[in-house]
Scaffold this active site. Structure first.
Site, PDB file in Angstrom:
ATOM      1  N   HIS A  88       0.574  -1.274   0.152  1.00 23.92           N
ATOM      2  CA  HIS A  88       0.010  -0.284  -0.014  1.00 23.92           C
ATOM      3  C   HIS A  88       0.744   1.271  -0.394  1.00 23.92           C
ATOM      4  O   HIS A  88       2.391   0.852   0.286  1.00 23.92           O
ATOM      5  CB  HIS A  88      -1.141   0.300   1.458  1.00 23.92           C
ATOM      6  CG  HIS A  88      -0.080   0.338   2.397  1.00 23.92           C
ATOM      7  ND1 HIS A  88      -0.935   0.243   3.695  1.00 23.92           N
ATOM      8  CD2 HIS A  88       0.688   0.754   3.049  1.00 23.92           C
ATOM      9  CE1 HIS A  88      -0.377   0.644   4.794  1.00 23.92           C
ATOM     10  NE2 HIS A  88       1.033   1.009   3.988  1.00 23.92           N
TER      11      HIS A  88
ATOM     12  N   CYS B 114       4.806   5.084   5.393  1.00 29.26           N
ATOM     13  CA  CYS B 114       4.170   4.952   4.643  1.00 29.26           C
ATOM     14  C   CYS B 114       3.373   5.675   3.452  1.00 29.26           C
ATOM     15  O   CYS B 114       2.941   5.264   2.624  1.00 29.26           O
ATOM     16  CB  CYS B 114       3.253   4.339   5.590  1.00 29.26           C
ATOM     17  SG  CYS B 114       2.790   2.514   6.340  1.00 29.26           S
TER      18      CYS B 114
ATOM     19  N   HIS C  18       4.882  -0.270  -0.803  1.00 30.63           N
ATOM     20  CA  HIS C  18       5.851  -1.009   1.000  1.00 30.63           C
ATOM     21  C   HIS C  18       4.900  -1.601   0.704  1.00 30.63           C
ATOM     22  O   HIS C  18       3.362  -1.929   0.755  1.00 30.63           O
ATOM     23  CB  HIS C  18       6.126  -0.587   1.648  1.00 30.63           C
ATOM     24  CG  HIS C  18       5.535  -0.203   2.259  1.00 30.63           C
ATOM     25  ND1 HIS C  18       5.011   1.971   2.028  1.00 30.63           N
ATOM     26  CD2 HIS C  18       5.172   0.033   3.600  1.00 30.63           C
ATOM     27  CE1 HIS C  18       4.326   2.421   3.087  1.00 30.63           C
ATOM     28  NE2 HIS C  18       3.897   0.478   3.451  1.00 30.63           N
TER      29      HIS C  18
ATOM     30  N   HIS D 142       2.797  -4.609   3.353  1.00 32.13           N
ATOM     31  CA  HIS D 142       3.487  -5.396   5.257  1.00 32.13           C
ATOM     32  C   HIS D 142       2.199  -6.401   5.332  1.00 32.13           C
ATOM     33  O   HIS D 142       2.175  -7.458   4.184  1.00 32.13           O
ATOM     34  CB  HIS D 142       1.521  -4.256   5.881  1.00 32.13           C
ATOM     35  CG  HIS D 142       2.236  -3.560   6.452  1.00 32.13           C
ATOM     36  ND1 HIS D 142       3.059  -2.502   7.086  1.00 32.13           N
ATOM     37  CD2 HIS D 142       1.791  -1.673   5.342  1.00 32.13           C
ATOM     38  CE1 HIS D 142       3.221  -1.394   7.231  1.00 32.13           C
ATOM     39  NE2 HIS D 142       2.864  -0.661   6.448  1.00 32.13           N
TER      40      HIS D 142
ATOM     41  N   ASP E  73      -4.910 -10.714  -0.448  1.00 34.92           N
ATOM     42  CA  ASP E  73      -3.596 -11.137  -0.198  1.00 34.92           C
ATOM     43  C   ASP E  73      -3.049 -11.271  -1.250  1.00 34.92           C
ATOM     44  O   ASP E  73      -2.854 -11.379  -2.133  1.00 34.92           O
ATOM     45  CB  ASP E  73      -3.786 -12.558  -0.277  1.00 34.92           C
ATOM     46  CG  ASP E  73      -2.664 -13.157   0.568  1.00 34.92           C
ATOM     47  OD1 ASP E  73      -1.977 -12.886   0.860  1.00 34.92           O
ATOM     48  OD2 ASP E  73      -2.182 -14.757   0.091  1.00 34.92           O
ATOM     49  N   HIS E  74      -1.838 -10.837  -1.240  1.00 34.56           N
ATOM     50  CA  HIS E  74      -0.347 -10.596  -2.519  1.00 34.56           C
ATOM     51  C   HIS E  74      -1.441  -9.337  -3.479  1.00 34.56           C
ATOM     52  O   HIS E  74      -0.858  -9.297  -4.997  1.00 34.56           O
ATOM     53  CB  HIS E  74       0.050 -11.476  -3.410  1.00 34.56           C
ATOM     54  CG  HIS E  74       0.727 -13.020  -2.649  1.00 34.56           C
ATOM     55  ND1 HIS E  74      -0.034 -12.939  -1.102  1.00 34.56           N
ATOM     56  CD2 HIS E  74       1.878 -12.585  -2.980  1.00 34.56           C
ATOM     57  CE1 HIS E  74       1.095 -13.481  -0.973  1.00 34.56           C
ATOM     58  NE2 HIS E  74       2.170 -14.015  -1.875  1.00 34.56           N
TER      59      HIS E  74
ATOM     60  N   GLU F 213      -1.082  -4.916  11.510  1.00 40.23           N
ATOM     61  CA  GLU F 213      -0.626  -3.642  10.474  1.00 40.23           C
ATOM     62  C   GLU F 213       0.858  -4.062  10.755  1.00 40.23           C
ATOM     63  O   GLU F 213       1.472  -5.115   9.818  1.00 40.23           O
ATOM     64  CB  GLU F 213      -0.462  -2.472  10.271  1.00 40.23           C
ATOM     65  CG  GLU F 213       0.102  -2.391   9.045  1.00 40.23           C
ATOM     66  CD  GLU F 213      -0.581  -0.495   8.914  1.00 40.23           C
ATOM     67  OE1 GLU F 213      -1.051  -0.525   7.522  1.00 40.23           O
ATOM     68  OE2 GLU F 213      -0.112   0.000   9.229  1.00 40.23           O
TER      69      GLU F 213
HETATM   70 NI    NI Z   1       2.191   1.103   5.273  1.00 42.10          NI
END
Ligand code: NI
Length: 136
Positions: free
Chosen positions: A16, A35, A41, A43, A81-82, A126
């Site tokens: 995200h 972020c 990047h 998580h 996911d992914h 997170e």
């Molecule tokens: Ni982040």
């Protein structure tokens, strides 16, 4: 009749970026820190889905965990996911994919599939130290 909370853990990885288009790069960095990296990047999200309610006297279950497991797989993991949340998930094209907003998103995906006499609670990590909870 006893009221019990049952929980199922799940996991997904997603990328995200937190930012507002109407803010300068400086302001985005100052509010969202790492972020807001324009290159995104990832998580490793840890999810706990909890359902509370009365124990069914016939089965001894609050909810069949196999059904809950499959619901999480279909409604949450297959959607998130992914994925790059900002780009690939419609909801987050116009909404910052913060842990708060993702938790509400997950709640709204699951709520219609859980019996109305049961309470639903979403806990979303997170990072190992940062987590949010939402129960509607
Ligand atoms: Ni982040």
């Amino acid at each position: 009749m006893s009221k019990v909370k049952v929980s199922r853990k799940a996991h997904f990885n997603a990328a995200h970026r937190l930012f507002r288009k109407d803010w300068s790069d400086e302001k985005n960095t100052s509010i969202f820190g790492k972020c807001s990296n324009p290159n995104y990047h990832g998580h490793n999200y840890e999810l706990i889905v909890s359902v509370s309610g009365k124990i069914d006297p016939e089965t001894g279950f609050v909810m069949d965990m196999k059904i809950l497991k499959d619901l999480i797989k279909i409604e949450v993991e297959e959607t998130l996911d992914h994925k790059n949340l900002n780009i690939e998930v419609e909801e987050f094209k116009s909404l910052n994919p913060t842990a708060e907003n993702i938790a509400v998103f997950i709640f709204n995906k699951l709520r219609p599939h859980i019996a109305l006499d049961k309470e639903l609670e979403i806990t979303l990590y997170e990072t190992p130290r940062n987590f949010v909870m939402y129960s509607g």
